[in-house]
Design an enzyme around this catalytic site. Structure first.
Site, PDB file in Angstrom:
ATOM      1  N   ASP A   1      61.764  58.104  49.944  1.00  0.00           N
ATOM      2  CA  ASP A   1      60.333  57.966  50.249  1.00  0.00           C
ATOM      3  C   ASP A   1      59.899  56.517  50.264  1.00  0.00           C
ATOM      4  OD1 ASP A   1      59.330  60.409  50.702  1.00  0.00           O
ATOM      5  OD2 ASP A   1      58.171  60.559  48.855  1.00  0.00           O
TER       6      ASP A   1
ATOM      7  N   LYS B   1      56.481  56.274  55.368  1.00  0.00           N
ATOM      8  CA  LYS B   1      55.644  55.893  56.504  1.00  0.00           C
ATOM      9  C   LYS B   1      55.334  54.405  56.564  1.00  0.00           C
ATOM     10  CE  LYS B   1      51.378  57.433  54.207  1.00  0.00           C
ATOM     11  NZ  LYS B   1      51.804  58.452  53.268  1.00  0.00           N
TER      12      LYS B   1
ATOM     13  N   MET C   1      46.088  56.876  44.595  1.00  0.00           N
ATOM     14  CA  MET C   1      45.640  56.867  46.004  1.00  0.00           C
ATOM     15  C   MET C   1      44.125  56.701  46.084  1.00  0.00           C
ATOM     16  SD  MET C   1      48.090  59.978  47.322  1.00  0.00           S
ATOM     17  CE  MET C   1      47.988  60.921  45.801  1.00  0.00           C
TER      18      MET C   1
HETATM   19  N1  SAH Z   1      54.977  60.341  42.467  1.00  0.00           N
HETATM   20  C1  SAH Z   1      54.334  59.042  42.318  1.00  0.00           C
HETATM   21  C2  SAH Z   1      52.966  59.003  42.941  1.00  0.00           C
HETATM   22  C3  SAH Z   1      52.965  59.183  44.447  1.00  0.00           C
HETATM   23  S1  SAH Z   1      51.354  59.072  45.149  1.00  0.00           S
HETATM   24  C4  SAH Z   1      54.289  58.690  40.829  1.00  0.00           C
HETATM   25  O1  SAH Z   1      54.545  59.559  39.989  1.00  0.00           O
HETATM   26  O2  SAH Z   1      54.024  57.536  40.496  1.00  0.00           O
HETATM   27  C5  SAH Z   1      51.282  57.387  45.614  1.00  0.00           C
HETATM   28  C6  SAH Z   1      50.318  56.623  44.732  1.00  0.00           C
HETATM   29  O3  SAH Z   1      50.945  56.292  43.503  1.00  0.00           O
HETATM   30  C7  SAH Z   1      49.864  55.298  45.287  1.00  0.00           C
HETATM   31  O4  SAH Z   1      48.806  55.453  46.197  1.00  0.00           O
HETATM   32  C8  SAH Z   1      49.403  54.591  44.035  1.00  0.00           C
HETATM   33  O5  SAH Z   1      48.152  55.073  43.628  1.00  0.00           O
HETATM   34  C9  SAH Z   1      50.439  55.071  43.029  1.00  0.00           C
HETATM   35  N2  SAH Z   1      51.563  54.135  42.855  1.00  0.00           N
HETATM   36  C10 SAH Z   1      52.862  54.389  43.044  1.00  0.00           C
HETATM   37  N3  SAH Z   1      53.617  53.319  42.691  1.00  0.00           N
HETATM   38  C11 SAH Z   1      52.767  52.360  42.274  1.00  0.00           C
HETATM   39  C12 SAH Z   1      52.926  51.042  41.765  1.00  0.00           C
HETATM   40  N4  SAH Z   1      54.125  50.472  41.626  1.00  0.00           N
HETATM   41  N5  SAH Z   1      51.815  50.349  41.409  1.00  0.00           N
HETATM   42  C13 SAH Z   1      50.595  50.900  41.521  1.00  0.00           C
HETATM   43  N6  SAH Z   1      50.390  52.138  41.991  1.00  0.00           N
HETATM   44  C14 SAH Z   1      51.452  52.872  42.359  1.00  0.00           C
END
Ligand code: SAH
Length: 245
Positions: A34, A56, A168
């Site tokens: 992903d 994406k 998000m």
């Molecule tokens: N499964 C992932 C979340 C996926 S949704 C998890 O558990 O972390 C995607 C969202 O995750 C992004 O829009 C953001 O809000 C957050 N996100 C993921 N990685 C991030 C990072 N390194 N720093 C800040 N936000 C992050």
């Protein structure tokens, strides 16, 4: 026999990958990756593994969910083991649940390998604990992505006085903050947004709820970011005190 795994790659820093994720990646014939997964994580895959990027970013269209599942099924039926690698934890806003259901419907058991979710790691990266006895009795993970009928009930969430951790949330930050203020959340409620947490390019903003949108815009903070709203956000380390590991 071929196996299927749904693996959490953690928030960014490759050292925040679990030992189990690293060990399992090395078993996979095919790795479906992903967005938001740090490519360094792929060092744990076999040299001859087939790596498929289904995210994406980079100006490309993301692969539609049914196509990803179809791809996984093709490989599995051909006897190849498949690792589906997702950012953070696979079951937190990662559509991991949907993929598990689709595979189960096809009679395939998928093993889940938890990862460290951004909603905990990103606040922690700037010194914010998502719970703290003096500040919050609990934490709510919520998506800011929904609008209309999918919109969270911000008034109800504000009434809990718990830490809000918003995934998000950047695109609709203005609407979310407006809704919280209209729900009588105090304008001086501490807030933070952390972009690209645990990566070298990590940045963040701290502000009160009333100034938050403007400060985020000034700093041009974008995606991926985690938003934290609540008393715990006051515990963030001062920017100058941030040391890199
Ligand atoms: N499964 C992932 C979340 C996926 S949704 C998890 O558990 O972390 C995607 C969202 O995750 C992004 O829009 C953001 O809000 C957050 N996100 C993921 N990685 C991030 C990072 N390194 N720093 C800040 N936000 C992050």
């Amino acid at each position: 026999m071929s196996r299927a795994w749904l693996i959490g790659a953690g928030p960014g820093d490759v050292e925040l990958l679990t030992l189990k994720a690293a060990r399992t990646l090395a078993l996979a014939d095919v790795v479906l990756v992903d967005d938001l997964v740090n490519p360094e994580v792929l060092q744990f895959a076999r040299d001859d593994a087939q790596i498929v990027h289904v995210g994406k970013r980079g100006g490309q269209q993301s692969t539609p969910q049914p196509e990803i599942v179809a791809m996984m099924l093709d490989h599995l039926r051909a006897g190849r083991s498949v690792a589906r690698l997702k950012g953070g934890d696979p079951f937190v806003f990662g559509r991991g649940g949907e993929e598990q259901q689709a595979l189960q419907a096809a009679g395939i058991h998928v093993e889940i390998i938890s990862g460290i979710t951004a909603g905990i790691a990103a606040p922690a990266a700037i010194g914010i604990p998502v719970t703290h006895r003096d500040h919050a009795q609990g934490v709510i993970f919520v998506t800011g992505h929904g609008a209309g009928e999918h919109e969270a009930d911000w008034r109800a969430l504000a009434a809990t006085h718990m830490t809000l951790v918003i995934y998000m949330g950047m695109r609709r930050l203005n609407d979310i903050v407006d809704a919280l203020l209209r729900a009588d959340m105090p304008p001086d409620t501490p807030c933070a947004a952390i972009e690209s947490a645990t990566r070298p390019e990590q940045r963040h903003v701290r502000a009160t709820l009333s100034e938050f949108v403007q400060r985020v815009a000034q700093a041009q903070l974008g995606s991926p970011s985690i938003v934290v709203i609540g008393g715990v956000a006051s515990l963030a380390a001062p920017v100058d005190a941030m040391l890199k590991p």
